[in-house]
Design an enzyme around this catalytic site. Sequence first.
Site, short mmCIF file in Angstrom:
data_model
loop_
_atom_site.label_atom_id
_atom_site.label_comp_id
_atom_site.label_asym_id
_atom_site.label_seq_id
_atom_site.Cartn_x
_atom_site.Cartn_y
_atom_site.Cartn_z
N CYS A 153 59.06 -57.01 73.34
CA CYS A 153 59.52 -57.40 71.99
C CYS A 153 60.69 -56.61 71.42
CB CYS A 153 58.36 -57.28 71.01
SG CYS A 153 56.78 -57.89 71.60
N HIS A 193 60.15 -54.74 64.04
CA HIS A 193 60.14 -54.08 65.35
C HIS A 193 61.52 -53.58 65.79
CE1 HIS A 193 57.64 -53.89 69.29
NE2 HIS A 193 57.51 -52.82 68.53
N HIS A 237 51.95 -63.69 69.39
CA HIS A 237 51.60 -62.36 69.92
C HIS A 237 50.13 -62.07 69.61
CE1 HIS A 237 51.73 -57.99 70.43
NE2 HIS A 237 52.97 -58.06 70.87
CA CA Z 1 57.30 -60.36 72.14
#
Ligand code: CA
Length: 460
Positions: A78, A138, A222
């Site tokens: 990710c 993220h 996810h």
């Molecule tokens: Ca991912």
Amino acid sequence: MMKYIPIVFVVLLMCYSCDSNKKTKEIRKPNIVIILADDLGYADVGYNGCKDIPTPNIDAMAKEGIIFTNGYVTGAVCGPTRAGLVTGRYQQRFGSEFLPGPRKRSENVKVGVPLTETFVSTRLKKLGYNTACFGKWHLGGESGDQDLFPLNRGFDKFFGFLEGAALYDDVNNKERKYMRGNEELVMEQEYYTDAITREALTFIDENKDHPFFLYLPYNAVHAPLQAPAKYLKQFDHIQHPKRKLLAAMNYALDLSIGEVLTEIKEKGLEENTLIFFLSDNGGKPKGNYSYNLPLRGEKGQHYEGGVHIPFTVKWKNNIPENITYDKPISSLDIVPTILAAVGEPIQEEWNLDGVNLLPYIKGDDNMTPHETLFWREGNKSAMRTLDWKFVKVDDKVELFNISNDPYETTDLAAIHPEKLEELMKLYDEWNANNIPAQYGRNPKEFPIEVIRTRRTELPR
Ligand code: CA
């Protein structure tokens, strides 16, 4: 003669008015939407043959635009792949090779995309765009470093969470990871996928008269596998309990995408909105139960299943509809394509690695957008050209004729050592312009533990 003057005047006025309207329309820059799914495997969209989970809205978008049959992301997990996407540069250029944390190379490293890198949101904001990110970030800030929060990276609005994963039901789980702007939320009442969509619809409505950039990195599909009964009940035909949960999450994501696309249509913005849809990496069949077959491999690997993902683009009446584009393209191309669409010249010193896809997908340029694509994540690396691909883990290297063998069944390294050598040389040239990863897990490489300062004492 005099009696004709008012008519002439009116006609002139009408012409001026038409011209003025036309100008207004031309000046209005296109809206940009990026819908990013998380860990959605190549095989789990209807247009790629998924049978047990309907994705009518994703399929409709694909039909109204272009399907990239060889669309890639720059990483198999990710955080790194997102770093490449939002900057338009290989994440290895600036040390964002691994997931953010839990350790770092030296004291002065900020765990996330370094501030020396410019996000596409910042570039668009400078052009007058209203910008928003709703979903999973993220890209830094998990350890409380506010410089790396979305509002300091070109976004006017943020609703979502900073980490790599979150539970989907805050009411029962009481995880309290979600934020609005820079502030932590006490509780989110809705299923997270629906909550992200709620924010997106409001933002589109608020900005129907102003150019906007909407980055929608859904955390679906996810792990953890969580879905409410209203979505689960559609999937009684699926026996495996985890696949059933994945199906419900995927279905919820598809419904959400449908709502976003409908809102854009209903606000009359469809012809003025460039929309990308892709997954940030492949599925993990034994993890989130998202499938990549017939592609080999999964999330975390550089086989096709890890990096070759569902990828479509739509821009009504500006690019062709209902076609496939088969040459290899990359998530790196999103930023240059956006900049071209909004009329912003790309400066050489930005060192973007992607290309503007518009001439290729419009059929104005029949060349190949990328002669080479590269991957690197610690001990793993890979590279593909139009016809060949190598996949390397530690000292083990495999060579595939990827155009003839797209499922990577036959290792040709021993048969074509000269080809492998040629690819390795190109890889080394690319790699010479990269820097070491700045953060990651391995204590030998990253001696400093990152202390998390956020959310340790939240109400439960
Ligand atoms: Ca991912």
